[in-house]
Design an enzyme around this catalytic site. Structure first.
Site, PDB file in Angstrom:
ATOM      1  N   LYS A  46      -2.006  16.066  -8.953  1.00 14.80           N
ATOM      2  CA  LYS A  46      -1.264  15.830 -10.181  1.00 14.80           C
ATOM      3  C   LYS A  46      -0.434  17.051 -10.589  1.00 14.80           C
ATOM      4  CE  LYS A  46      -2.302  11.558 -10.934  1.00 14.80           C
ATOM      5  NZ  LYS A  46      -1.250  10.515 -10.928  1.00 14.80           N
ATOM      6  N   ASP A  61       0.873  -1.179   0.000  1.00 16.58           N
ATOM      7  CA  ASP A  61       0.000   0.000   0.000  1.00 16.58           C
ATOM      8  C   ASP A  61       0.905   1.223   0.000  1.00 16.58           C
ATOM      9  OD1 ASP A  61      -1.710   2.100   0.491  1.00 16.58           O
ATOM     10  OD2 ASP A  61      -2.807   1.109   2.103  1.00 16.58           O
ATOM     11  N   SER A  92      -1.002  13.215 -15.308  1.00 14.01           N
ATOM     12  CA  SER A  92      -2.302  13.336 -15.954  1.00 14.01           C
ATOM     13  C   SER A  92      -2.365  14.682 -16.652  1.00 14.01           C
ATOM     14  CB  SER A  92      -3.431  13.245 -14.916  1.00 14.01           C
ATOM     15  OG  SER A  92      -4.674  13.614 -15.475  1.00 14.01           O
ATOM     16  N   TYR A 132      -7.873  15.923  -6.829  1.00 14.06           N
ATOM     17  CA  TYR A 132      -7.082  15.063  -7.712  1.00 14.06           C
ATOM     18  C   TYR A 132      -6.175  15.890  -8.615  1.00 14.06           C
ATOM     19  CZ  TYR A 132      -5.934  11.414 -11.113  1.00 14.06           C
ATOM     20  OH  TYR A 132      -5.264  10.534 -11.936  1.00 14.06           O
TER      21      TYR A 132
END
Length: 259
Positions: free
Chosen positions: A169, A66, A147, A165
């Site tokens: 990124k 993890d 991304s 998010y």
């Protein structure tokens, strides 16, 4: 396009149980790299073996890790080095997304998980990777799966929020450049690339947006998209570049992606 100079060397792929990570682990093993896929769902990585020949399966290994937990990263990378002698290629692919809004109440735990995986996971995995390179005075290549959302903030009225998010990124974009500068200053023979895809059709779509299989199919008909194999092929290209060539940023978008 050949990556024969990496044949027999060790690659680690985080988030390898599905999507881009799974496609990448398969392609690396097919190309002769000793490939270790990391994920929480280690059984999902094991299932990928069926896509490989018996010889290729010898290059393919799965380990549970993890990447939101620093101690697990340190232990896992140490185990890999002990078992395989070092790590030469690192694909920082693991990512977590939540559609929680910045203005939602009680949103801290969701946002913390995003940064633990997408930012601190990248930092900690890369640090342990560099440790292996230093100890052997070896060459290496680290690829951060970024991304398009790490460069632009598209505004879709009909689309759920990206929450933090995109912010995570954007941080990866900065981390890639910071890594490049530190590698130069430390005289480390390590390439670093930020690979930024546009919309990729992965299981994250259904998991995050809670869509049925039929709804996903309709969604993909509406929006141009890439496949995980497209990104895996791009990674093979990056590893094929001559030692004197560094691709610092590679952006890949589906044809006709509008924003």
């Amino acid at each position: 396009m050949t990556i024969s100079r990496w044949s027999g060397r060790v690659a680690v792929v985080t988030g390898a149980s599905a999507g881009i990570g799974a496609a990448t682990a398969i392609e690396l093993a097919k190309n002769g790299l000793i490939t270790i896929g990391l994920a929480r769902r280690v059984e999902k990585i094991e299932e990928l073996r069926s896509q490989l020949t018996s010889d290729q399966q010898k290059n393919f290994h799965a380990m549970k890790c993890d990447v939101s937990v620093e101690a697990e990263i340190v232990r896992t990378f140490s185990d890999i080095v002990k078992k395989f002698g070092g790590i030469d290629v690192l694909i920082n692919n693991a990512a977590f997304m939540t559609l929680t809004k910045l203005i939602d109440l009680e949103n801290s735990s969701e946002f913390q998980k995003v940064f633990e995986v997408n930012v601190f996971g990248v930092i900690n995995c890369t640090r342990e990777f560099v440790k292996s390179i230093r100890e052997r005075n070896a060459e290496g290549h680290v690829i951060h799966i970024n991304s398009i959302l790490g460069h632009v903030m598209p505004f879709y009225l009909e689309h759920p929020t990206f929450g933090v998010y995109s912010a995570s990124k954007f941080a990866v974009t900065a981390l890639a450049e910071q890594h490049r500068q530190e590698f130069i200053k430390e005289k480390l023979n390590i390439k670093v690339t930020s690979l930024s895809p546009g919309f990729v059709a992965t299981e994250m779509l259904g998991n995050i947006m809670k869509l049925s299989k039929e709804q996903i199919e309709k969604y993909l008909e509406k929006y141009p998209h890439l496949l995980p194999k497209d990104i895996a092929d791009a990674i093979i290209y990056l590893l094929s570049t001559p030692q004197n060539v560094l691709v610092t940023e590679l952006t890949i978008r589906p044809m006709n992606e509008s924003s």
